[in-house]
Motif scaffolding. Structure first.
Motif, mmCIF file in Angstrom:
data_model
loop_
_atom_site.group_PDB
_atom_site.id
_atom_site.type_symbol
_atom_site.label_atom_id
_atom_site.label_comp_id
_atom_site.label_asym_id
_atom_site.label_seq_id
_atom_site.Cartn_x
_atom_site.Cartn_y
_atom_site.Cartn_z
ATOM 1 N N GLY A 221 50.581 75.922 25.054
ATOM 2 C CA GLY A 221 50.373 74.645 25.742
ATOM 3 C C GLY A 221 49.074 73.978 25.317
ATOM 4 N N ILE A 222 48.021 74.764 25.208
ATOM 5 C CA ILE A 222 46.717 74.207 24.827
ATOM 6 C C ILE A 222 46.717 73.815 23.349
ATOM 7 C CG2 ILE A 222 44.261 74.726 24.563
ATOM 8 C CD1 ILE A 222 44.535 76.529 27.066
ATOM 9 N N ARG B 4 49.019 72.864 21.626
ATOM 10 C CA ARG B 4 49.890 71.720 21.419
ATOM 11 C C ARG B 4 49.326 70.426 21.985
ATOM 12 N NH1 ARG B 4 55.945 72.766 20.495
ATOM 13 N NH2 ARG B 4 56.743 70.660 20.534
ATOM 14 N N GLN B 5 48.372 70.518 22.909
ATOM 15 C CA GLN B 5 47.944 69.293 23.582
ATOM 16 C C GLN B 5 46.443 69.082 23.692
ATOM 17 O OE1 GLN B 5 50.083 67.864 26.919
ATOM 18 N NE2 GLN B 5 51.906 69.047 26.486
ATOM 19 N N ALA B 6 45.650 70.011 23.192
ATOM 20 C CA ALA B 6 44.195 69.810 23.271
ATOM 21 C C ALA B 6 43.755 68.725 22.296
ATOM 22 C CB ALA B 6 43.473 71.111 22.972
ATOM 23 N N HIS B 7 42.625 68.107 22.572
ATOM 24 C CA HIS B 7 42.066 67.095 21.671
ATOM 25 C C HIS B 7 40.710 67.498 21.120
ATOM 26 C CE1 HIS B 7 44.807 63.522 21.862
ATOM 27 N NE2 HIS B 7 45.353 64.338 22.743
ATOM 28 N N ARG C 239 47.899 70.163 16.658
ATOM 29 C CA ARG C 239 48.945 69.433 17.386
ATOM 30 C C ARG C 239 50.056 68.984 16.447
ATOM 31 N NH1 ARG C 239 44.827 66.383 19.449
ATOM 32 N NH2 ARG C 239 45.629 64.457 18.563
#
Lengths: 360, 360
Positions: free
Chosen positions: A272-273, A275-278, A343
């Protein structure tokens, strides 16, 4: 071929073989020095260059190195040096050297020779999985070929002489990189490390001496180089690493039996991280990829493979990242770019469904 | 209607109104006591029951409470009590009371009267957004209706008498629940809280006195109940809360101008974890939902709405979770079930694309 041509290819230490799993890769290196020449740390600039030239010359005559890339360290920019370091082709020490030091590396990166690092020659062979016997046969052949063109510093009663006494004798360091997330989750890495050091083996983190075990990656290697034959050292290491691998599988089994939700939580959060962290540091990324790799190996995640994890481990390191971007950027900017790359490369996967299933 | 019928409905403190945003909900409560009767803490069991009966009787005659649910606390099981607490309908103190205490609550949960808590009566009205004037008009009307059937303990020179001196006078506590993730990210909550306490306002966490600000939710309320009129107290609070809301919007704007990647990172990670974790405490969940709510309000996330966030905030609390499951489970099991519920309810969303876009 130039250093930047390596960037998008799998590094040898991360390339995949059929036996890759807990044991990621094996490596053997030999330290060798030229008879009558001062060790690199003592040689003056001019002498260093002369020694290096004669070594590069000899390396050019070894058939196993046909077509290899010859790199003078002083002709490489800092990012190229970093890329070679990240690919485990050169050491931290060589990164900082100047004229008279360099690297000869085959196109598949399975053989690399550092020139004028701590010793005149550091020969390295590397392969996926645990494969020390074959590696020994290979490096022994290269070493013998090379000896036809160079005279090594050797004492019959001791063995090969080296700049640092810890390498005297065989000059051999064999190591296996292992991935131990199961033992780590069970808090059993420390006793294993202590046990190994008691029997004369060293355990280091991903990037060698003095580094932490980012991503639950550990290098297990021999400490002793004197008083044992190469075959004894390698046999011993293979045996012990095989035991560690059994321990790791055992830990994973116990985790799935008693703490499946915890494992699924770790793997799911990591995915989850990722795939979606910035924003993401390389350390955090290694830890999250370690969890994802565990998920793939435990078949909690299906539509992903370890190759992608390996690719991300390599490509998101600072040198590789900057070469891909074709510009030098600050660590803060790298955290943004790294997160974006992860990502993008993970967006192709559709592994969500697996990870959202419950522990049974 | 029974307590369990409330479970799948939005709680009044989380219900949505057009003005909901930073200000989640407003609440006014009045403390009242019956003339000549001992305060609940001093009354014996028999006296308590008598007082309660006469109060329930009077409440039955108030038209604003027509059709309301009448609950005797000793007839509720622990999970029902917890559900009422999680819906902000009763206090921690009432949860632990026995025979002679109870709650009368309208079907929409906008009016709730606690009987024999610290005072004989605690009247509460609640509505979404910041809406204190209308709430005051409403509670004042209910209070007047009730006074036709009960004689309050009142001293002309002081006001309403209450069990605890901090409520004497108006007996009024007005509060607004605000969501301050922007100020929190800018590390500016503390100076705001200090400023508010200097001007006689109190700031508490989500679950009232002594609780931490889980999910960046803060209750701002008046401290002083004596020497000021109700209208003055409410006017002052409304004014100050409006200023806090401006501060919060300002903080969010500065975040998006100077630290957009950090905001996107926070929101993206929260969504990634909520969507894929397998173990989650209620505290972590509130913090992650707070980040998701911020993402929705900043339009970083589009295919989700705040209603879903509110629903999850309520349904994943221990009491609600257990009633939905129809069994009592341990906190460890709740972490598994909570994570599953969040995964399932978020799985309907397709907000991934928004969150994987980069800061511009």
């Amino acid at each position: 071929m130039r250093v930047e041509d390596l960037v998008e290819r799998p590094g040898a230490w991360l390339s995949m073989g059929p036996e890759t799993g807990v044991a990621i890769s094996s490596r053997i290196r030999l330290a060798r020095n030229i008879r009558g020449a001062a060790f690199p740390g003592w040689a003056g600039q001019e002498e260093s260059v002369q020694i290096a030239d004669s070594i590069f010359d000899a390396l050019g005559k070894v058939s196993e190195l046909d077509g290899a890339l010859v790199l003078k360290i002083d002709q490489l920019d800092p990012v190229d040096r970093q890329i070679l370091r990240e690919r485990h082709l050169i050491s931290n020490e060589l990164v900082d050297k100047g004229e008279g030091s360099g690297l000869v590396v085959t196109r598949d990166e399975s053989v690399a020779v550092m020139v004028n690092e701590e010793d005149h020659l550091r020969l390295q062979v590397i392969s996926p999985g645990i494969n020390l016997d074959r590696l020994w046969a290979r490096i022994d052949a290269i070493d013998s070929s090379l000896e036809e063109h160079l005279t090594y510093s050797f004492a019959p009663d001791i063995g090969y002489l080296t700049a640092c006494p810890t390498n005297v004798g065989t000059g051999l360091r064999a190591s296996v990189m292992v991935h131990l997330p199961g033992l780590s989750l069970m808090h059993e890495v420390e006793p294993v490390v202590k046990g190994l050091s008691k029997i004369g083996l060293a355990v280091r983190g991903l990037l060698g001496e003095g580094t932490e075990a980012a991503g639950n990656m550990f290098q297990i290697s021999n400490q002793v180089t004197l008083g044992q034959s190469e075959v004894e050292i390698i046999g011993r290491l293979s045996e012990v690493v095989s035991e560690v691998i059994v321990h790791e599988h055992n830990a994973r089994q116990r985790l799935m039996e008693g703490r499946e939700s915890q494992v699924r939580d770790l793997v799911g959060r990591a995915h989850g991280i990722l795939r979606q962290a910035h924003l993401m540091t390389s350390r955090e990324m290694l830890d999250l990829l370690s969890a994802l790799r565990l998920g793939i190996e435990l078949e909690l995640v299906r539509n992903a493979d370890v190759k992608l994890v390996n690719e991300l481990m390599l490509l998101t390191q600072p040198g590789h990242l900057q070469r891909i971007l074709k510009q030098t950027i600050s660590p803060e900017e790298r955290d943004v770019v790294r997160a974006r790359m992860v990502r993008e490369r993970l967006a192709k996967l559709t592994i969500e469904k697996d990870l959202t299933r419950d522990a049974t």
